[in-house]
Write a protein that holds these residues in place. Sequence first.
Motif, PDB file in Angstrom:
ATOM      1  N   ALA A 190       0.830  -1.212   0.000  1.00 39.10           N
ATOM      2  CA  ALA A 190       0.000   0.000   0.000  1.00 39.10           C
ATOM      3  C   ALA A 190       0.862   1.259   0.000  1.00 39.10           C
ATOM      4  CB  ALA A 190      -0.927  -0.005   1.207  1.00 39.10           C
ATOM      5  N   LEU A 191       0.454   2.251  -0.789  1.00 38.23           N
ATOM      6  CA  LEU A 191       1.178   3.506  -0.938  1.00 38.23           C
ATOM      7  C   LEU A 191       0.449   4.633  -0.214  1.00 38.23           C
ATOM      8  CD1 LEU A 191       1.770   3.291  -4.806  1.00 38.23           C
ATOM      9  CD2 LEU A 191       3.380   2.600  -3.004  1.00 38.23           C
ATOM     10  N   GLY A 192       1.163   5.699   0.103  1.00 30.37           N
ATOM     11  CA  GLY A 192       0.517   6.890   0.627  1.00 30.37           C
ATOM     12  C   GLY A 192      -0.274   7.578  -0.461  1.00 30.37           C
ATOM     13  N   ASP A 193      -1.425   8.137  -0.112  1.00 26.65           N
ATOM     14  CA  ASP A 193      -2.250   8.788  -1.144  1.00 26.65           C
ATOM     15  C   ASP A 193      -1.566  10.029  -1.710  1.00 26.65           C
ATOM     16  OD1 ASP A 193      -2.544  10.276   1.171  1.00 26.65           O
ATOM     17  OD2 ASP A 193      -4.722  10.396   1.081  1.00 26.65           O
ATOM     18  N   LEU A 194      -0.773  10.708  -0.898  1.00 26.78           N
ATOM     19  CA  LEU A 194      -0.052  11.875  -1.403  1.00 26.78           C
ATOM     20  C   LEU A 194       0.926  11.479  -2.495  1.00 26.78           C
ATOM     21  CD1 LEU A 194       0.941  14.827  -1.309  1.00 26.78           C
ATOM     22  CD2 LEU A 194       2.507  14.116   0.520  1.00 26.78           C
ATOM     23  N   GLN A 195       1.736  10.463  -2.216  1.00 27.52           N
ATOM     24  CA  GLN A 195       2.734  10.023  -3.197  1.00 27.52           C
ATOM     25  C   GLN A 195       2.073   9.466  -4.455  1.00 27.52           C
ATOM     26  OE1 GLN A 195       2.774   9.466   0.059  1.00 27.52           O
ATOM     27  NE2 GLN A 195       4.836   9.675   0.903  1.00 27.52           N
ATOM     28  N   ALA A 196       0.996   8.712  -4.281  1.00 27.19           N
ATOM     29  CA  ALA A 196       0.298   8.162  -5.442  1.00 27.19           C
ATOM     30  C   ALA A 196      -0.327   9.272  -6.281  1.00 27.19           C
ATOM     31  CB  ALA A 196      -0.774   7.166  -4.998  1.00 27.19           C
ATOM     32  N   SER A 197      -0.841  10.304  -5.624  1.00 32.88           N
ATOM     33  CA  SER A 197      -1.433  11.425  -6.351  1.00 32.88           C
ATOM     34  C   SER A 197      -0.383  12.161  -7.172  1.00 32.88           C
ATOM     35  CB  SER A 197      -2.100  12.397  -5.375  1.00 32.88           C
ATOM     36  OG  SER A 197      -3.207  11.807  -4.735  1.00 32.88           O
ATOM     37  N   VAL A 198       0.751  12.457  -6.553  1.00 33.36           N
ATOM     38  CA  VAL A 198       1.830  13.130  -7.267  1.00 33.36           C
ATOM     39  C   VAL A 198       2.289  12.276  -8.438  1.00 33.36           C
ATOM     40  CG1 VAL A 198       4.212  13.947  -7.094  1.00 33.36           C
ATOM     41  CG2 VAL A 198       2.587  14.460  -5.265  1.00 33.36           C
ATOM     42  N   TYR A 199       2.435  10.984  -8.203  1.00 29.88           N
ATOM     43  CA  TYR A 199       2.920  10.075  -9.239  1.00 29.88           C
ATOM     44  C   TYR A 199       1.961  10.023 -10.422  1.00 29.88           C
ATOM     45  CZ  TYR A 199       5.290   6.061 -11.225  1.00 29.88           C
ATOM     46  OH  TYR A 199       5.986   5.230 -12.066  1.00 29.88           O
ATOM     47  N   SER A 200       0.670  10.080 -10.156  1.00 30.96           N
ATOM     48  CA  SER A 200      -0.315   9.974 -11.235  1.00 30.96           C
ATOM     49  C   SER A 200      -0.177  11.117 -12.215  1.00 30.96           C
ATOM     50  CB  SER A 200      -1.733   9.976 -10.655  1.00 30.96           C
ATOM     51  OG  SER A 200      -2.115  11.275 -10.235  1.00 30.96           O
ATOM     52  N   CYS A 201       0.209  12.264 -11.720  1.00 31.30           N
ATOM     53  CA  CYS A 201       0.326  13.434 -12.585  1.00 31.30           C
ATOM     54  C   CYS A 201       1.701  13.539 -13.207  1.00 31.30           C
ATOM     55  CB  CYS A 201       0.028  14.686 -11.777  1.00 31.30           C
ATOM     56  SG  CYS A 201       0.115  16.174 -12.756  1.00 31.30           S
ATOM     57  N   MET A 202       2.732  13.429 -12.396  1.00 37.32           N
ATOM     58  CA  MET A 202       4.084  13.604 -12.893  1.00 37.32           C
ATOM     59  C   MET A 202       4.475  12.525 -13.891  1.00 37.32           C
ATOM     60  SD  MET A 202       5.191  16.334 -11.641  1.00 37.32           S
ATOM     61  CE  MET A 202       5.549  17.399 -10.242  1.00 37.32           C
ATOM     62  N   ALA A 203       3.965  11.337 -13.704  1.00 35.06           N
ATOM     63  CA  ALA A 203       4.373  10.227 -14.560  1.00 35.06           C
ATOM     64  C   ALA A 203       3.852  10.333 -15.969  1.00 35.06           C
ATOM     65  CB  ALA A 203       3.913   8.900 -13.945  1.00 35.06           C
ATOM     66  N   LYS A 204       2.867  11.211 -16.199  1.00 35.73           N
ATOM     67  CA  LYS A 204       2.344  11.307 -17.568  1.00 35.73           C
ATOM     68  C   LYS A 204       2.628  12.633 -18.220  1.00 35.73           C
ATOM     69  CE  LYS A 204      -2.093  11.323 -15.299  1.00 35.73           C
ATOM     70  NZ  LYS A 204      -3.499  11.297 -15.371  1.00 35.73           N
ATOM     71  N   ARG A 205       3.544  13.408 -17.629  1.00 34.37           N
ATOM     72  CA  ARG A 205       3.905  14.681 -18.213  1.00 34.37           C
ATOM     73  C   ARG A 205       5.422  14.746 -18.339  1.00 34.37           C
ATOM     74  NH1 ARG A 205      -0.178  18.374 -17.817  1.00 34.37           N
ATOM     75  NH2 ARG A 205       1.315  20.039 -18.019  1.00 34.37           N
ATOM     76  N   THR A 206       5.924  15.779 -18.989  1.00 33.35           N
ATOM     77  CA  THR A 206       7.372  15.895 -19.095  1.00 33.35           C
ATOM     78  C   THR A 206       8.010  16.146 -17.751  1.00 33.35           C
ATOM     79  OG1 THR A 206       7.076  18.238 -19.610  1.00 33.35           O
ATOM     80  CG2 THR A 206       7.356  16.723 -21.463  1.00 33.35           C
ATOM     81  N   ASP A 207       7.195  16.451 -16.697  1.00 38.97           N
ATOM     82  CA  ASP A 207       7.747  16.548 -15.356  1.00 38.97           C
ATOM     83  C   ASP A 207       8.390  15.231 -14.953  1.00 38.97           C
ATOM     84  OD1 ASP A 207       5.058  18.061 -15.574  1.00 38.97           O
ATOM     85  OD2 ASP A 207       6.204  19.172 -14.067  1.00 38.97           O
ATOM     86  N   ALA A 208       7.975  14.137 -15.575  1.00 41.28           N
ATOM     87  CA  ALA A 208       8.529  12.833 -15.220  1.00 41.28           C
ATOM     88  C   ALA A 208      10.033  12.794 -15.395  1.00 41.28           C
ATOM     89  CB  ALA A 208       7.887  11.736 -16.086  1.00 41.28           C
ATOM     90  N   ALA A 209      10.542  13.630 -16.290  1.00 41.35           N
ATOM     91  CA  ALA A 209      11.982  13.642 -16.500  1.00 41.35           C
ATOM     92  C   ALA A 209      12.730  14.077 -15.257  1.00 41.35           C
ATOM     93  CB  ALA A 209      12.328  14.579 -17.657  1.00 41.35           C
ATOM     94  N   LYS A 210      12.042  14.857 -14.386  1.00 44.65           N
ATOM     95  CA  LYS A 210      12.707  15.280 -13.163  1.00 44.65           C
ATOM     96  C   LYS A 210      12.239  14.490 -11.958  1.00 44.65           C
ATOM     97  CE  LYS A 210      14.310  19.914 -14.128  1.00 44.65           C
ATOM     98  NZ  LYS A 210      14.498  21.255 -13.566  1.00 44.65           N
ATOM     99  N   MET A 211      11.399  13.501 -12.185  1.00 42.07           N
ATOM    100  CA  MET A 211      10.961  12.683 -11.078  1.00 42.07           C
ATOM    101  C   MET A 211      11.986  11.597 -10.833  1.00 42.07           C
ATOM    102  SD  MET A 211       8.291  14.178 -10.194  1.00 42.07           S
ATOM    103  CE  MET A 211       7.316  13.109  -9.162  1.00 42.07           C
ATOM    104  N   PRO A 212      11.960  10.975  -9.630  1.00 41.63           N
ATOM    105  CA  PRO A 212      12.903   9.909  -9.351  1.00 41.63           C
ATOM    106  C   PRO A 212      12.718   8.753 -10.327  1.00 41.63           C
ATOM    107  CG  PRO A 212      11.711  10.598  -7.377  1.00 41.63           C
ATOM    108  CD  PRO A 212      11.072  11.275  -8.541  1.00 41.63           C
ATOM    109  N   HIS A 213      13.800   8.081 -10.668  1.00 45.70           N
ATOM    110  CA  HIS A 213      13.719   6.928 -11.557  1.00 45.70           C
ATOM    111  C   HIS A 213      13.420   5.701 -10.718  1.00 45.70           C
ATOM    112  CE1 HIS A 213      15.206   9.742 -14.306  1.00 45.70           C
ATOM    113  NE2 HIS A 213      16.495   9.610 -14.043  1.00 45.70           N
ATOM    114  N   LEU A 214      12.150   5.308 -10.698  1.00 45.04           N
ATOM    115  CA  LEU A 214      11.768   4.194  -9.850  1.00 45.04           C
ATOM    116  C   LEU A 214      12.454   2.919 -10.328  1.00 45.04           C
ATOM    117  CD1 LEU A 214       7.985   4.826  -9.384  1.00 45.04           C
ATOM    118  CD2 LEU A 214       9.933   5.815  -8.213  1.00 45.04           C
TER     119      LEU A 214
END
Length: 519
Positions: free
Chosen positions: A250-274
């Motif tokens: 189970a994940l935190g809702d905050l982290q999952a919310s951020v991930y849902s948005c960042m992972a589908k935009r060019t912001d993903a380039a600056k997100m951690p590489h899971l």
Amino acid sequence: MAARVVTLGIDLGTTSVKAALLEAAPGHPPGFVVLASCARAARAEAAAPQGQEQDVSRIIQALNECLAALPRQLLQEVCGIGVSGQMHGVMFWKTDQGCEWREGRVSPVFEPGAVSHLVTWQDGRCSSGFLASLPQPESHLNVASGFGCATIFWLLKNSPELLKSYDAAGTIHDYVVAMLCGLPRSLMCDQNAASWGYFNTQSQSWNLEILRASGFPVHLLPDIAEAGSVAGRTSHAWFEIPKGTPVGVALGDLQASVYSCMAKRTDAAKMPHLGVKERNERSQFQKATCCTVPFLRKVQNRQIHRDGKLGATGSILNISTSVQLATSMPSGFQPAQTPDPAAPVTYFPYFDRTYLAVAASLNGGNVLATFVHMLVQWMMDLGLEVEESTVYSRMIQAAAQQRDTCLTITPTVLGERHLPDQLASVTRISSSDLTLGHVTRALCRGIVQNLHSMLPFQQLKEWGVERVIGSGSALSRNEVLKQEVQRAFPFPVSFGQDVDAAVGAALVMLQKNLNQRES
């Protein structure tokens, strides 16, 4: 023809439960599509004279209603389940009696068994004096009322018999994962463990020596797993989802919310590489970790550089029941290990040992709801009856026509974690500013300005933030609140983006499945 890759995401929120089905879609710009989704109000509030509690049975009922509303043929194709939920809270259960599986109309469903209420993040039973009496944690995060470990300390002192009735504890979403998989012990990721307090994110371990020395029931603490890993597999067929389907921790809702948005935009380039481990280290699906950037390279057929030059760095602003403003910190960032009780910004674990800088206010949409309830109660006292929905729409209309006000409202009716004893206030009152439009405009402005006082927006500029993505139920339905957000932030703000914890939880499992198929 390649088999479809469909995953289910579930988010167990404070006021509602949501489920979403995602499918990998290489030809679609985000790399996936949402096939179906459903949300149900939880209506789980339980009588609790000493705090804020919810009835777990009602939450699970809302979850069952969500799953029952999704297309059966799609559920049959689900190859992974991701779960997220409201952080900080704690509930208890008996390991062998936590739920009962029974035959539903189509397939087995589970119902809670020997479980306690969920004591939520909004709980206020731990006073400032009580918190001051607790041992100092070996962590960069403070302990506040509503945090799991603080609640357990309070119960240990005030209701020890309750703790003796159970042998497992976790968040509501940890409980759901444990029941789906039939886990012998509660399992929790570092995101949720940090939200409980007394957890060291660097060593990825509980402060066991400190807790034992204070008589804390450490046997209740869950085992720790990496965020993005698999907790187990479903022990039963569940709403047409096959038995043996992998379920993520189970994940935190905050982290999952951020991930849902960042992972589908060019912001993903600056997100951690899971999951930056090499492929030969993740040959088994159970040990695979997610990989945002390589996945996006594949499905979008475009070069995404690790320095993120394709897009501006964004922050996520979520205004729902409460308010969170979050931005990702660069890889390698480590917060100071000494907690500062007065610090309004906290650093929560994200994925792959990276952090989110978060200003989390307790006062958001719940403040507006309190104001509406007050107005309705006043009218009842005057012998009039008006629906709360009518009052809400009328007050937003009035504020929209009132473009500015000199009235100042500090809306902290619930205090803040770093200022638990702070109360709300109204200043600069004049006879011309007492209309409904003035007061509502000032209240919406106060919610945003309170957040600004916690994390000055100039600080975001210094961190390289260039735009803000606004989301949340309270923001989406309140044009005045949107105007105040745009007025306050010194860079572009976009609304209407999908910032959705259920989608984020499903996306983590979707990428995990695709990475496993690649390897």
